[in-house]
Scaffold this motif. Structure first.
Motif, PDB file in Angstrom:
ATOM      1  N   GLU A 173       0.838  -1.195   0.000  1.00 10.64           N
ATOM      2  CA  GLU A 173       0.000   0.000   0.000  1.00 10.64           C
ATOM      3  C   GLU A 173       0.873   1.245   0.000  1.00 10.64           C
ATOM      4  O   GLU A 173       0.578   2.237  -0.683  1.00 10.64           O
ATOM      5  CB  GLU A 173      -0.921   0.003   1.223  1.00 10.64           C
ATOM      6  CG  GLU A 173      -1.842   1.207   1.280  1.00 10.64           C
ATOM      7  CD  GLU A 173      -2.717   1.220   2.520  1.00 10.64           C
ATOM      8  OE1 GLU A 173      -3.451   2.199   2.704  1.00 10.64           O
ATOM      9  OE2 GLU A 173      -2.656   0.251   3.308  1.00 10.64           O
ATOM     10  N   ALA A 226       1.824   2.019  -3.271  1.00 14.69           N
ATOM     11  CA  ALA A 226       0.664   2.193  -4.151  1.00 14.69           C
ATOM     12  C   ALA A 226       0.627   1.091  -5.206  1.00 14.69           C
ATOM     13  O   ALA A 226       0.296   1.330  -6.370  1.00 14.69           O
ATOM     14  CB  ALA A 226       0.677   3.569  -4.816  1.00 14.69           C
ATOM     15  N   TRP A 261      -8.595  -0.129  -9.492  1.00 21.21           N
ATOM     16  CA  TRP A 261      -7.233   0.358  -9.719  1.00 21.21           C
ATOM     17  C   TRP A 261      -6.734  -0.006 -11.111  1.00 21.21           C
ATOM     18  O   TRP A 261      -6.025   0.767 -11.750  1.00 21.21           O
ATOM     19  CB  TRP A 261      -6.285  -0.216  -8.670  1.00 21.21           C
ATOM     20  CG  TRP A 261      -6.316   0.515  -7.359  1.00 21.21           C
ATOM     21  CD1 TRP A 261      -7.395   1.082  -6.764  1.00 21.21           C
ATOM     22  CD2 TRP A 261      -5.208   0.733  -6.482  1.00 21.21           C
ATOM     23  NE1 TRP A 261      -7.037   1.625  -5.549  1.00 21.21           N
ATOM     24  CE2 TRP A 261      -5.710   1.434  -5.361  1.00 21.21           C
ATOM     25  CE3 TRP A 261      -3.856   0.391  -6.527  1.00 21.21           C
ATOM     26  CZ2 TRP A 261      -4.889   1.813  -4.294  1.00 21.21           C
ATOM     27  CZ3 TRP A 261      -3.041   0.755  -5.469  1.00 21.21           C
ATOM     28  CH2 TRP A 261      -3.550   1.471  -4.362  1.00 21.21           C
ATOM     29  N   TYR A 265      -9.396   1.571 -14.189  1.00 19.66           N
ATOM     30  CA  TYR A 265      -9.852   2.959 -14.044  1.00 19.66           C
ATOM     31  C   TYR A 265      -9.981   3.644 -15.403  1.00 19.66           C
ATOM     32  O   TYR A 265      -9.139   3.505 -16.277  1.00 19.66           O
ATOM     33  CB  TYR A 265      -8.870   3.740 -13.173  1.00 19.66           C
ATOM     34  CG  TYR A 265      -9.179   5.206 -13.059  1.00 19.66           C
ATOM     35  CD1 TYR A 265     -10.254   5.657 -12.308  1.00 19.66           C
ATOM     36  CD2 TYR A 265      -8.388   6.144 -13.721  1.00 19.66           C
ATOM     37  CE1 TYR A 265     -10.534   7.000 -12.199  1.00 19.66           C
ATOM     38  CE2 TYR A 265      -8.661   7.493 -13.618  1.00 19.66           C
ATOM     39  CZ  TYR A 265      -9.738   7.919 -12.862  1.00 19.66           C
ATOM     40  OH  TYR A 265     -10.014   9.255 -12.764  1.00 19.66           O
ATOM     41  N   GLY A 309      -1.461   0.333 -10.553  1.00 22.67           N
ATOM     42  CA  GLY A 309      -2.820   0.848 -10.509  1.00 22.67           C
ATOM     43  C   GLY A 309      -3.013   2.015 -11.457  1.00 22.67           C
ATOM     44  O   GLY A 309      -2.307   3.014 -11.379  1.00 22.67           O
ATOM     45  N   ILE A 339      -3.670   9.022  -7.715  1.00 20.94           N
ATOM     46  CA  ILE A 339      -3.872   9.453  -6.331  1.00 20.94           C
ATOM     47  C   ILE A 339      -4.470  10.854  -6.361  1.00 20.94           C
ATOM     48  O   ILE A 339      -3.998  11.717  -7.090  1.00 20.94           O
ATOM     49  CB  ILE A 339      -2.542   9.463  -5.563  1.00 20.94           C
ATOM     50  CG1 ILE A 339      -1.946   8.053  -5.508  1.00 20.94           C
ATOM     51  CG2 ILE A 339      -2.724  10.029  -4.162  1.00 20.94           C
ATOM     52  CD1 ILE A 339      -0.551   7.998  -4.903  1.00 20.94           C
ATOM     53  N   LEU A 376      -9.510   4.010   0.119  1.00 17.08           N
ATOM     54  CA  LEU A 376      -8.347   3.357  -0.472  1.00 17.08           C
ATOM     55  C   LEU A 376      -8.670   2.822  -1.859  1.00 17.08           C
ATOM     56  O   LEU A 376      -7.860   2.937  -2.790  1.00 17.08           O
ATOM     57  CB  LEU A 376      -7.868   2.213   0.427  1.00 17.08           C
ATOM     58  CG  LEU A 376      -6.708   1.362  -0.086  1.00 17.08           C
ATOM     59  CD1 LEU A 376      -5.483   2.228  -0.375  1.00 17.08           C
ATOM     60  CD2 LEU A 376      -6.360   0.274   0.920  1.00 17.08           C
ATOM     61  N   LYS A 426      -8.418   5.478  -4.118  1.00 12.41           N
ATOM     62  CA  LYS A 426      -7.062   6.023  -4.099  1.00 12.41           C
ATOM     63  C   LYS A 426      -7.035   7.486  -3.647  1.00 12.41           C
ATOM     64  O   LYS A 426      -6.316   8.318  -4.211  1.00 12.41           O
ATOM     65  CB  LYS A 426      -6.385   5.862  -5.457  1.00 12.41           C
ATOM     66  CG  LYS A 426      -4.912   5.451  -5.368  1.00 12.41           C
ATOM     67  CD  LYS A 426      -4.383   5.028  -6.725  1.00 12.41           C
ATOM     68  CE  LYS A 426      -2.973   4.485  -6.624  1.00 12.41           C
ATOM     69  NZ  LYS A 426      -2.445   4.034  -7.944  1.00 12.41           N
ATOM     70  N   TRP A 454       2.629   9.090  -0.699  1.00 12.06           N
ATOM     71  CA  TRP A 454       1.542   9.264  -1.660  1.00 12.06           C
ATOM     72  C   TRP A 454       1.421  10.735  -2.099  1.00 12.06           C
ATOM     73  O   TRP A 454       1.120  11.012  -3.256  1.00 12.06           O
ATOM     74  CB  TRP A 454       0.215   8.793  -1.057  1.00 12.06           C
ATOM     75  CG  TRP A 454      -0.007   7.322  -1.176  1.00 12.06           C
ATOM     76  CD1 TRP A 454       0.928   6.335  -1.070  1.00 12.06           C
ATOM     77  CD2 TRP A 454      -1.243   6.675  -1.436  1.00 12.06           C
ATOM     78  NE1 TRP A 454       0.336   5.112  -1.225  1.00 12.06           N
ATOM     79  CE2 TRP A 454      -0.995   5.281  -1.444  1.00 12.06           C
ATOM     80  CE3 TRP A 454      -2.549   7.105  -1.625  1.00 12.06           C
ATOM     81  CZ2 TRP A 454      -1.996   4.340  -1.663  1.00 12.06           C
ATOM     82  CZ3 TRP A 454      -3.567   6.183  -1.835  1.00 12.06           C
ATOM     83  CH2 TRP A 454      -3.280   4.822  -1.852  1.00 12.06           C
TER      84      TRP A 454
END
Length: 202
Positions: free
Chosen positions: A23, A26, A71, A74, A92, A96, A148, A151, A196
């Protein structure tokens, strides 16, 4: 206080560490690790009488599938950045971003209602000894996993609050490995926020 070694505690702790590190990066592979971790967590939390957390794992399982799909796919599979370069699907495709203010209050209200509802259910229908904390982390985690999956940068703030309370709760419920993991989560979550934010600005 007597602690018994529980292989589920150890395995889910290792998976949890891998999950939070993915995570932090990412990486979309966090959802795969998360699916296995949540499945084992259902058994662990039921054994320990953390019924709200146990029920929450079923929601997490569905969200890991949704998060992975969102993710990767998208914007209809558009994974190119503004410069036209193709994004790595493993990281992903979804960018973000900040959580929109227009929906923040709605989810805050949902969290409060769910917290109250779960608390009432635990007090009324279970023998839970920690209904207030158990229901709080469960309700707040609803917001966290949703943020999450989309994102949103602010999801780290949610997890910091969840991790602090959960670390204390699990230590109290004789799940020492997971308690230590969540204490580590707090530190990683702080660094994860700044990581992030740098990625988002870049």
């Amino acid at each position: 206080m007597h602690y018994e070694l529980n292989w589920l505690d150890i395995v889910t702790t290792v998976l949890g560490l891998a999950y939070i590190l993915l995570e932090y990066r990412a990486s979309v592979w966090m959802w795969v690790v998360g699916f296995v971790m949540q499945a084992l967590g259902i058994v662990l939390y039921y054994q320990k009488g953390l019924y709200a957390d146990c029920g929450m794992e079923f929601y997490y399982l569905s969200m890991t599938v949704y998060g992975y799909w969102r993710w990767v796919s998208y914007a209809g599979g558009k994974r190119r950045d503004e410069g036209g370069r193709r994004r790595d699907a493993r990281e992903g495709g979804i960018p973000i971003r900040h959580i929109p203010r227009r929906i923040l209050w709605r989810w805050s209200l949902i969290m409060a209602v769910v917290w109250a509802l779960i608390y009432w259910l635990l007090v009324t229908f279970t023998n839970s000894t920690v209904p207030l904390a158990d229901s709080f982390t469960t309700a707040l985690s609803l917001i966290g996993i949703w943020a999450l999956a989309h994102k949103y940068l602010e999801q780290w703030f949610v997890w910091i609050a969840v991790d602090v309370v959960t670390a204390i709760l699990y230590w109290h419920k004789d799940i020492p490995f997971k308690a230590s993991l969540y204490a580590l989560y707090v530190i990683i979550a702080v660094f994860g926020y700044f990581k992030w934010r740098r990625i988002m600005k870049a």
